[in-house]
Write a protein that holds these residues in place. Structure first.
Motif, PDB file in Angstrom:
ATOM      1  N   ALA A   1       2.331  -6.288   7.977  1.00 43.86           N
ATOM      2  CA  ALA A   1       2.797  -7.538   7.112  1.00 43.86           C
ATOM      3  C   ALA A   1       4.378  -8.060   8.296  1.00 43.86           C
ATOM      4  CB  ALA A   1       3.154  -7.621   6.317  1.00 43.86           C
ATOM      5  N   ASN A   2       3.766  -7.722   9.128  1.00 43.59           N
ATOM      6  CA  ASN A   2       4.991  -7.618  10.193  1.00 43.59           C
ATOM      7  C   ASN A   2       4.723  -8.344  11.208  1.00 43.59           C
ATOM      8  OD1 ASN A   2       3.791  -4.713  10.928  1.00 43.59           O
ATOM      9  ND2 ASN A   2       4.637  -5.347  12.725  1.00 43.59           N
ATOM     10  N   ARG A   3       5.240  -8.962  12.070  1.00 41.86           N
ATOM     11  CA  ARG A   3       5.472  -9.301  13.520  1.00 41.86           C
ATOM     12  C   ARG A   3       4.593  -8.651  14.598  1.00 41.86           C
ATOM     13  NH1 ARG A   3       5.492 -15.120  11.991  1.00 41.86           N
ATOM     14  NH2 ARG A   3       7.305 -15.534  10.385  1.00 41.86           N
ATOM     15  N   PHE A   4       4.072  -8.900  15.351  1.00 48.00           N
ATOM     16  CA  PHE A   4       3.166  -8.038  16.523  1.00 48.00           C
ATOM     17  C   PHE A   4       4.864  -7.631  17.204  1.00 48.00           C
ATOM     18  CE2 PHE A   4       1.108  -7.345  20.652  1.00 48.00           C
ATOM     19  CZ  PHE A   4       0.348  -6.014  20.434  1.00 48.00           C
ATOM     20  N   GLY A   5       4.491  -6.440  17.435  1.00 47.28           N
ATOM     21  CA  GLY A   5       5.180  -5.432  17.688  1.00 47.28           C
ATOM     22  C   GLY A   5       7.003  -4.597  17.622  1.00 47.28           C
ATOM     23  N   LYS A   6       6.886  -5.572  16.124  1.00 50.47           N
ATOM     24  CA  LYS A   6       8.074  -5.476  15.364  1.00 50.47           C
ATOM     25  C   LYS A   6       7.910  -4.122  14.388  1.00 50.47           C
ATOM     26  CE  LYS A   6      10.159  -8.815  17.743  1.00 50.47           C
ATOM     27  NZ  LYS A   6      11.428  -7.738  18.671  1.00 50.47           N
ATOM     28  N   VAL A   7       9.279  -3.687  13.590  1.00 52.96           N
ATOM     29  CA  VAL A   7       9.369  -2.302  12.558  1.00 52.96           C
ATOM     30  C   VAL A   7       8.034  -3.193  11.779  1.00 52.96           C
ATOM     31  CG1 VAL A   7      10.650  -1.562  10.664  1.00 52.96           C
ATOM     32  CG2 VAL A   7      11.232  -1.644  13.603  1.00 52.96           C
ATOM     33  N   SER A   8       6.883  -2.232  10.525  1.00 53.21           N
ATOM     34  CA  SER A   8       6.193  -2.236   9.834  1.00 53.21           C
ATOM     35  C   SER A   8       7.086  -2.667   8.120  1.00 53.21           C
ATOM     36  CB  SER A   8       5.039  -1.448   9.978  1.00 53.21           C
ATOM     37  OG  SER A   8       4.243  -1.268  10.976  1.00 53.21           O
ATOM     38  N   PRO A   9       6.778  -3.394   7.442  1.00 54.64           N
ATOM     39  CA  PRO A   9       7.386  -3.689   6.396  1.00 54.64           C
ATOM     40  C   PRO A   9       7.529  -2.356   5.336  1.00 54.64           C
ATOM     41  CG  PRO A   9       5.310  -5.402   6.733  1.00 54.64           C
ATOM     42  CD  PRO A   9       5.721  -4.499   8.093  1.00 54.64           C
TER      43      PRO A   9
ATOM     44  N   ALA B   1      11.365 -11.368   4.945  1.00 55.05           N
ATOM     45  CA  ALA B   1      12.572 -11.569   5.414  1.00 55.05           C
ATOM     46  C   ALA B   1      11.624 -11.556   7.622  1.00 55.05           C
ATOM     47  CB  ALA B   1      13.529 -10.430   5.928  1.00 55.05           C
ATOM     48  N   ASP B   2      10.553 -11.147   7.406  1.00 53.82           N
ATOM     49  CA  ASP B   2       9.603 -11.157   8.555  1.00 53.82           C
ATOM     50  C   ASP B   2       8.318 -12.196   8.466  1.00 53.82           C
ATOM     51  OD1 ASP B   2      11.230  -9.256   9.275  1.00 53.82           O
ATOM     52  OD2 ASP B   2       9.073  -7.677   9.043  1.00 53.82           O
ATOM     53  N   LEU B   3       8.391 -12.694   7.513  1.00 50.12           N
ATOM     54  CA  LEU B   3       6.885 -13.838   7.655  1.00 50.12           C
ATOM     55  C   LEU B   3       7.595 -15.102   6.537  1.00 50.12           C
ATOM     56  CD1 LEU B   3       3.748 -11.427   7.093  1.00 50.12           C
ATOM     57  CD2 LEU B   3       5.027 -12.445   9.443  1.00 50.12           C
ATOM     58  N   GLY B   4       9.293 -15.133   5.780  1.00 50.84           N
ATOM     59  CA  GLY B   4       8.903 -16.100   5.274  1.00 50.84           C
ATOM     60  C   GLY B   4       7.626 -16.840   4.774  1.00 50.84           C
TER      61      GLY B   4
ATOM     62  N   THR C   1       0.685  -1.172   0.111  1.00 45.13           N
ATOM     63  CA  THR C   1       0.028  -0.032  -0.164  1.00 45.13           C
ATOM     64  C   THR C   1       0.788   1.181  -0.273  1.00 45.13           C
ATOM     65  OG1 THR C   1      -0.100   0.156   2.454  1.00 45.13           O
ATOM     66  CG2 THR C   1      -1.200  -1.213   1.746  1.00 45.13           C
ATOM     67  N   GLU C   2       0.225   2.122  -0.259  1.00 50.28           N
ATOM     68  CA  GLU C   2       1.145   3.606  -0.026  1.00 50.28           C
ATOM     69  C   GLU C   2       2.385   3.685   1.313  1.00 50.28           C
ATOM     70  OE1 GLU C   2      -2.344   3.403   0.491  1.00 50.28           O
ATOM     71  OE2 GLU C   2      -2.742   5.426   1.267  1.00 50.28           O
ATOM     72  N   THR C   3       1.406   3.225   2.046  1.00 52.63           N
ATOM     73  CA  THR C   3       2.041   3.203   3.872  1.00 52.63           C
ATOM     74  C   THR C   3       2.913   2.000   3.883  1.00 52.63           C
ATOM     75  OG1 THR C   3      -0.320   1.894   4.244  1.00 52.63           O
ATOM     76  CG2 THR C   3      -0.223   4.542   4.448  1.00 52.63           C
ATOM     77  N   VAL C   4       2.398   1.201   4.396  1.00 50.90           N
ATOM     78  CA  VAL C   4       3.671   0.137   4.356  1.00 50.90           C
ATOM     79  C   VAL C   4       2.557  -1.160   3.866  1.00 50.90           C
ATOM     80  CG1 VAL C   4       3.749   1.030   6.820  1.00 50.90           C
ATOM     81  CG2 VAL C   4       1.879  -0.385   6.917  1.00 50.90           C
ATOM     82  N   TYR C   5       3.216  -2.475   3.617  1.00 51.50           N
ATOM     83  CA  TYR C   5       2.682  -3.049   3.211  1.00 51.50           C
ATOM     84  C   TYR C   5       2.041  -4.356   4.495  1.00 51.50           C
ATOM     85  CZ  TYR C   5       5.292  -4.442  -0.405  1.00 51.50           C
ATOM     86  OH  TYR C   5       6.229  -4.103  -1.926  1.00 51.50           O
ATOM     87  N   GLY C   6       0.979  -4.706   3.996  1.00 47.29           N
ATOM     88  CA  GLY C   6      -0.234  -5.522   4.754  1.00 47.29           C
ATOM     89  C   GLY C   6      -0.083  -7.127   4.222  1.00 47.29           C
ATOM     90  N   LEU C   7      -0.302  -7.337   5.713  1.00 44.77           N
ATOM     91  CA  LEU C   7      -0.941  -9.515   5.416  1.00 44.77           C
ATOM     92  C   LEU C   7      -2.619  -9.247   5.344  1.00 44.77           C
ATOM     93  CD1 LEU C   7       0.578 -12.084   5.378  1.00 44.77           C
ATOM     94  CD2 LEU C   7      -0.563 -12.185   8.452  1.00 44.77           C
ATOM     95  N   GLY C   8      -2.620  -9.692   4.020  1.00 44.73           N
ATOM     96  CA  GLY C   8      -4.151  -9.481   3.881  1.00 44.73           C
ATOM     97  C   GLY C   8      -4.744 -11.570   4.053  1.00 44.73           C
ATOM     98  N   ALA C   9      -6.216 -11.005   4.789  1.00 44.84           N
ATOM     99  CA  ALA C   9      -6.872 -11.775   4.355  1.00 44.84           C
ATOM    100  C   ALA C   9      -7.988 -11.351   3.833  1.00 44.84           C
ATOM    101  CB  ALA C   9      -7.690 -13.274   5.771  1.00 44.84           C
ATOM    102  N   ASP C  10      -9.446 -12.546   3.001  1.00 52.69           N
ATOM    103  CA  ASP C  10     -10.332 -12.189   2.788  1.00 52.69           C
ATOM    104  C   ASP C  10     -11.217 -12.304   4.429  1.00 52.69           C
ATOM    105  OD1 ASP C  10     -13.261 -12.358   2.145  1.00 52.69           O
ATOM    106  OD2 ASP C  10     -12.774 -14.108   0.211  1.00 52.69           O
TER     107      ASP C  10
END
Ligand code: TXA
Ligand code: MG
Length: 338
Positions: free
Chosen positions: A140-148, A156-159, A28-37
């Motif tokens: 799309a980062n692990r909770f508490g970590k830096v956003s991608p 690197a974060d989610l493999g 997205t224009e902000t950060v990457y998202g981890l999407g689900a329907d």
């Protein structure tokens, strides 16, 4: 921006995977998202599991156009909600509105409101159009970590925990959307972000409140903040005039120091570069010349500092106006006690 056939093909493939209950990381224009329907409860549960996120932290539902607002909230869309949607969508603004019947409780963490956003990224919009519904997504980062802010950060974060990564290049804005709660009598900013307070006030024609604690009315001890957006290195925030002294004292204490400074700090930094000991050489992260440039590079710079072996990252605080409000919020959370 026109999309290549390959990009359109990838967007369609991402939409197909989402409909089948898979997880897709998207730009997205902000950060990457981890999407689900958003209407596939099993897929949404998997997002919480992959992120390691508590179930009571709701997800934002991303849709392809402002006209879909009505379909995801209750029948009556408030005038302020339509006004803000019309002015800022697609864009870095999330509106909190009453939850429509099609929004599963798992998305909202049991709340009766839902966050909605139309992202301003051509690839995200192509995916959302091909999908046709709502895509629930946290960063799309692990909770508490830096956003991608790049596809490489996501990998690197989610493999292999994500089924597909749509690569749309580095994010333009670089920090998350502004969240405005328009479900009550008065709009309230819940999280400062890519759309500034001043821009919002310009549209609604009066001042808008920024909520500072997580739960309305909750009293919090001063200085106690949730750690979030945090790199491994300790983040130290300073007022500009204290920059040199703080770098010097951290180095004297044996720390490997990185600075995230602006072009204006060059004369302060230059004398600090000379050091007899390579182990303690100052790491200078890319110098920025505006709040926009700092937002765009902030998360990548925090990650770079970790990779370069910094143990401390010293950051002069930006002014609390415009994008600076959101930058200070993210920096304060990155600097909060773990
Ligand atoms: O820019 C963004 O907003 C990115 C991109 C991917 O769209 N998304 C993002 O999502 O930052 P996330 O989940 O990392 O942060 C969303 C925040 C969370 O703090 C969540 O608690 C809040 O939005 N939120 C979501 N729905 C809400 C609701 N109904 N009421 C209050 N807060 C809500
Ligand atoms: Mg997040």
């Amino acid at each position: 921006m026109g999309l290549t056939d390959e990009a359109l093909h990838d967007a369609a493939e991402a939409a197909r995977i989402l409909r089948a209950g898979g997880l897709v990381a998207f730009p997205t224009e902000t950060v990457y998202g981890l999407g689900a329907d958003a209407e596939h409860e099993g897929a949404v549960r998997r997002v919480f599991a992959v992120k390691g996120r508590p179930a009571d932290h709701p997800l934002i539902v991303h849709v392809a156009e402002a006209a879909m607002l009505a379909a995801w909230t209750t029948s009556a869309v408030s005038p302020i909600a339509s006004q803000l949607a019309e002015r800022f969508w697609p864009g870095p603004l999330t509106l909190i509105v009453p939850r429509g019947a099609r929004v599963p409780h798992v998305v909202t963490g049991g709340q009766e409101t839902v966050g909605l956003r139309v992202p301003a990224h051509p690839l995200a919009l192509a995916m959302l159009r091909a999908h046709g519904g709502g895509v629930a997504a946290p960063s799309a980062n692990r909770f508490g970590k830096v956003s991608p802010t790049t596809a490489a950060h996501v990998r690197a974060d989610l493999g292999t925990d994500v089924d597909f990564v749509l690569d749309g290049g580095p994010c333009d804005v670089g920090i998350e959307s502004t969240i405005v709660d328009v479900s009550g009598a008065e709009p309230v900013i819940l999280r400062p972000g890519g759309v500034t307070k001043e821009e919002l006030e310009g549209v609604i024609g009066r001042s808008i409140r920024v909520r500072t604690s997580k739960v309305e009315g909750e009293t919090r001890a001063p200085g106690v903040l949730e750690s979030h957006y945090a790199p491994n290195a300790r983040v130290v925030l300073v007022e500009r005039p204290e920059l040199a002294a703080r770098v010097t004292s951290e180095r004297a204490a044996g720390e490997r120091v990185a600075v995230l400074a602006s072009v204006a700090d060059l004369t302060t930094i230059a004398p600090l570069l000379a050091t007899p000991n390579d182990e303690r050489a100052l790491i200078v992260l890319p110098l920025v010349d505006s709040a926009e440039a700092l937002a765009q590079r902030l998360y990548a710079a925090l990650r770079d500092a970790d990779h370069l072996g910094a143990t401390v990252i010293v950051v002069p605080l930006p002014e609390a106006e415009g994008l600076g409000l959101a930058l200070r919020d993210r920096l304060e959370k990155a600097a909060a006690a773990r």
